[in-house]
Design an enzyme around this catalytic site. Structure first.
Site, mmCIF file in Angstrom:
data_model
loop_
_atom_site.group_PDB
_atom_site.id
_atom_site.type_symbol
_atom_site.label_atom_id
_atom_site.label_comp_id
_atom_site.label_asym_id
_atom_site.label_seq_id
_atom_site.Cartn_x
_atom_site.Cartn_y
_atom_site.Cartn_z
ATOM 1 C CG ASP A 87 -2.227 0.685 1.000
ATOM 2 O OD1 ASP A 87 -2.289 1.563 0.118
ATOM 3 O OD2 ASP A 87 -3.207 0.348 1.693
ATOM 4 C CD GLU A 139 0.263 6.418 -3.206
ATOM 5 O OE1 GLU A 139 -0.177 6.732 -2.116
ATOM 6 O OE2 GLU A 139 0.106 5.302 -3.687
ATOM 7 C CG ASP A 148 -7.689 4.375 -0.620
ATOM 8 O OD1 ASP A 148 -7.556 3.156 -0.860
ATOM 9 O OD2 ASP A 148 -7.019 4.964 0.239
#
Length: 814
Positions: free
Chosen positions: A400, A403, A473
């Site tokens: 997760d 980025e 998300d």
């Protein structure tokens, strides 16, 4: 006089030769030249792939590509001067460099102009955290009518990426790569990792990067979309095979709060007879936020992780677990990385050590992102991951925030020092580096278990690291759902074939009666959206249900015999029946540079009507998928939710919950079928001519699917998990009307022995004129392979014939 004239003629010719020779220097892979105080180099990486590098005259620099792992080849080419242009010709491509302007142009061998640069290329002096460098800019001229695709995964809902300006910088729900490909059969990769402004308008198509020592881009001519993707992977790496089980159904949510809950979900699926292969544990199994991503089970509700994994395995399921790119200050990795100066100082998630929302900044979390650009830091990351989790038997990683999360952004954050320079310089390549670190280390530890990484961000080249990127998300809205379709297609058109989204969307709290009551799974408005999203997910490279606010397990949506439950069960069952088709397609992806999700322009580029269709695609080369992406039974709720605001459940606008709905009603939707082939309705076998729009009657449990004439689709047995039953009796569905071919691929399903040749291919072909199906001789072998099997061949009209197969060619005539 004649001698004097001859002397000057010889001198003139000699001088001209010297002048032309000074215009360029031939190298082993191309040429170098200088025009208008700019050094220009053209390097051939293949006959149809050229790299162009430009820098201010005489300025030295070092450029090691993070994405490109190929090296320039010794390509046979001819170079000469034609009309004040240096012209380079290979067997596939012609490249010209204007000796007056420095403009580089590209042509096919038949003389067709593919792409040309536009004048105005710039180097603007820039101080990058104390390092003298440049902002770099290169414009191109595109034909008015050509369509381009790519740029990574954007949430703009567009299929064609023209007439727009976009700042390419990694984010939660947008994964960027400065790459596009054209309907003219070429692609361009702008090899720069800093934030980059992409512009396309009536004047130019350009890249402008915040920092770069040089202009550096690759031009590749593949002639069609598949050819371009093959060139991309030749440059940046091939996609390895995933285990068969990863193509089954995955269940997840934010979050399971104990190991008993994890195991109980798998047990419940087994009791209900609903197929399941993967279960995912989200965050906070490590404990509180000061222990963020400890790579250790310090939460007392996960007091025996070894048993949890063994219990999941005992039910023939697999498990993935959440790991992050950041660490809390109380963790062992943090302490070791901090001592070595391998942590960044900008703000990341979570901001508070407390779990309450909004973040209580009186108790800052102290969580910091690690320097994934540093090979030693990647070693440390793996050391704790291996010792704390992998050795327990964990099957896969959910990486997760790759980025990574960058909150409360300040300009000076980009000056942060990394192992490879400023964060600004390498910003967009962070996911490539952190995902690559885990892949490389696991491969070094074992070849018995294939690496599988689910990750939130991607950059060109990441396909070589066993990564399946999901779209972040995203909100649980119909608009967001619609956006996922072209987002996944454009991502795939960048050469990265594994992609998925949170089925049902991540933030669904606005469908609850109140933020914490979990009523959305009984809310018809959410049920309809969830089912339609699940149908789309059935035809993604990964079928994974996940989100917050709402339980996502099938039994939370009702029970058997009810429309919503039955629709979910039907799609999961369909996914498993298609596993032989999907796994064989995965081999086409890995071995022949194909794609799972195929924008219609890939297979039907001559049909201009499909160029901008953003709600249909091919799954593999046989099945046209047309998700129903508009509400038919309930009103669409218009809710704007961002990935940051979504956590503020108290402020979420609520939608209706008490809506009378009859999910058994028949509805209708319009589908465009591409020209040039016949199509068969997957559900009814009704035949349609391509090149027209048709109306399709649907119910809640039906997603419009059409099969191209000439297709051969292997159908597997009903199973509870991917490897429960051998493929010893497959049905081969044959759709007549055109010749067709298919290769059935099998291997050991979860190791890297296939890289050593341990696999089989069974070629299958349909001759439409003679109405004969030929199952060819099996090629290859592996330990434990099926030596004898049965095929039931079914034509679209229902005619069936059975055949025994022992590895030798056999034919069936209809």
């Amino acid at each position: 006089m004649k001698i004097h004239h001859l002397f000057w003629s010889i001198c003139l010719c000699f001088s001209t030769h010297i002048l032309f020779a000074q215009n360029y220097q031939k190298t082993s892979s191309g040429i170098k030249t200088t025009v208008n105080a700019v050094d220009i180099e053209v390097q051939f990486f293949a006959p149809a792939v050229a790299r162009v590098i430009k820098s201010p005259e005489g300025v030295a620099y070092e450029k090691q590509s993070l994405s490109v792992i190929a090296k320039p080849e010794k390509v046979s080419f001819k170079a000469d001067i034609q009309d004040n242009k240096i012209v380079l010709n290979t067997s596939e491509l012609s490249v010209s460099v204007d000796t007056g302007t420095g403009i580089v142009s590209y042509f096919s061998k038949d003389g067709k102009t593919l792409l040309t640069e536009k004048s105005g290329m710039q180097f603007i002096d820039f101080d990058d955290a104390g390092t003298k460098t440049y902002q770099v800019y290169q414009p191109f001229v595109l034909d008015k009518e050509e369509a381009i695709y790519g740029l990574g995964q954007l949430q703009n809902g567009k299929m064609i990426q023209r007439n727009m300006t976009k700042n390419l910088i990694q984010g939660n729900v947008e994964d960027v790569s400065p790459f596009f490909q054209s309907t003219k059969g070429y692609g361009v990769f702008w090899d720069n990792y800093s934030p980059t402004l992409f512009t396309d308008n009536e004047v130019e198509t350009s890249f402008r990067s915040e920092v770069g020592d040089c202009v550096d881009y690759y031009f590749m001519y593949g002639k069609n979309a598949d050819g371009v993707i093959a060139q991309v992977r030749s440059l940046t790496g091939q996609a390895p095979m995933f285990p068969l089980w990863t193509y089954g159904y995955w269940q997840s949510k934010e979050r399971y709060k104990s190991q008993e809950e994890v195991v109980d979900v798998v047990r419940k699926y087994r009791e209900l007879g609903i197929p399941l292969d993967g279960i995912i544990q989200d965050w906070q199994y490590w404990g509180h936020n000061y222990l963020w991503n400890a790579m250790d089970f310090q939460n007392p509700t996960f007091n025996n992780p070894q048993k949890m994994i063994e219990d999941v395995h005992a039910m023939n399921a697999h498990m993935a677990i959440s790991i992050w790119s950041s660490f809390g200050p109380m963790t062992k990795p943090y302490r070791e990385l901090d001592k070595k100066g391998m942590l960044f100082d900008f703000t990341t998630w979570p901001q508070s050590g407390l779990e309450s929302w909004p973040p209580n900044m009186e108790y800052p979390s102290g969580v910091r992102v690690y320097d994934a650009y540093n090979p030693e830091a990647r070693d440390i990351y793996w050391k704790y991951l291996n010792d704390g989790i992998f050795k327990l038997g964990m099957d896969a990683w959910w990486m997760d925030s790759t980025e990574p999360d960058h909150l409360d952004w300040k300009p000076e954050d980009m000056d942060t020092k990394t192992y490879l320079g400023s964060f600004r310089k390498v910003r967009n390549a962070y996911p490539l580096m952190t995902v690559g670190g885990v892949y490389d280390h696991q491969r070094a530890v074992t070849s018995d278990k294939r690496v599988f990484i689910l990750t939130r961000s991607g950059f060109l080249g990441q396909q070589r690291y066993g990564a399946n990127v999901w779209s972040g998300d995203v909100a649980s809205t119909w608009e967001s759902f619609r956006n996922q379709i072209p987002a996944g297609l454009n991502f795939s058109l960048c050469g990265m074939p594994h992609w998925n989204s949170d089925i049902g969307g991540f933030f669904a709290g606005h469908y609850n009666k109140s933020w914490n009551d979990d009523s959305a799974s009984k809310n018809p408005l959410y049920q309809e959206l969830y089912v339609r999203w699940l149908q789309f997910g059935t035809f993604n490279p990964m079928m994974r249900s996940h989100g917050t606010d709402v339980y996502r397990e099938i039994y939370k949506f009702g029970k058997k015999g009810e429309p919503v439950y039955d629709a979910i069960e039907k799609m999961i069952g369909l996914r498993y029946s298609l596993l032989p088709y999907i796994y064989s397609t995965s081999w086409e992806v890995s071995n022949r540079q194909s794609s799972f999700m195929r924008a219609l322009m890939m297979d039907f580029v001559d049909d201009r009507k499909v160029w901008d269709i953003n709600d249909e695609y091919m799954f593999g080369k046989s099945i046209l998928v047309a998700p129903i992406a508009h509400a038919q039974y309930t009103p669409e709720a218009v809710v704007k939710v961002s990935e940051e605001e979504g956590w503020n459940r108290d402020g979420a606008k609520k939608t209706e919950t008490d809506v009378a709905v009859d999910f058994t009603e028949t509805k209708s939707t319009n589908i465009y079928l591409p020209a040039g082939t016949l199509w068969y309705d997957f559900w009814t076998n009704e035949k349609h001519e391509g090149g027209k729009e048709i109306a399709k009657e649907t119910t809640l449990d039906v997603i419009p699917l059409y099969v191209k004439a000439g297709s051969i689709i292997p159908v597997g047995p009903q199973v509870q998990y991917a490897t429960e039953k051998p493929w010893d009796h497959l049905e081969l569905k044959v759709y007549a009307g055109a010749n067709g071919n298919f290769i059935l691929y099998e291997d050991e399903f979860d190791n890297y022995n296939y890289e050593k040749g341990a696999y089989t291919e069974i070629p299958i072909s349909w001759n439409n004129a003679s109405r004969k199906l030929t199952i060819g001789a099996r090629k290859g072998a592996y330990e434990g392979m099926l030596k004898n099997r049965k095929f039931t061949v079914t034509l679209q009209d229902g005619t069936q014939k059975s055949v025994d197969y022992s590895g030798k060619a056999v034919s069936v005539k209809f």
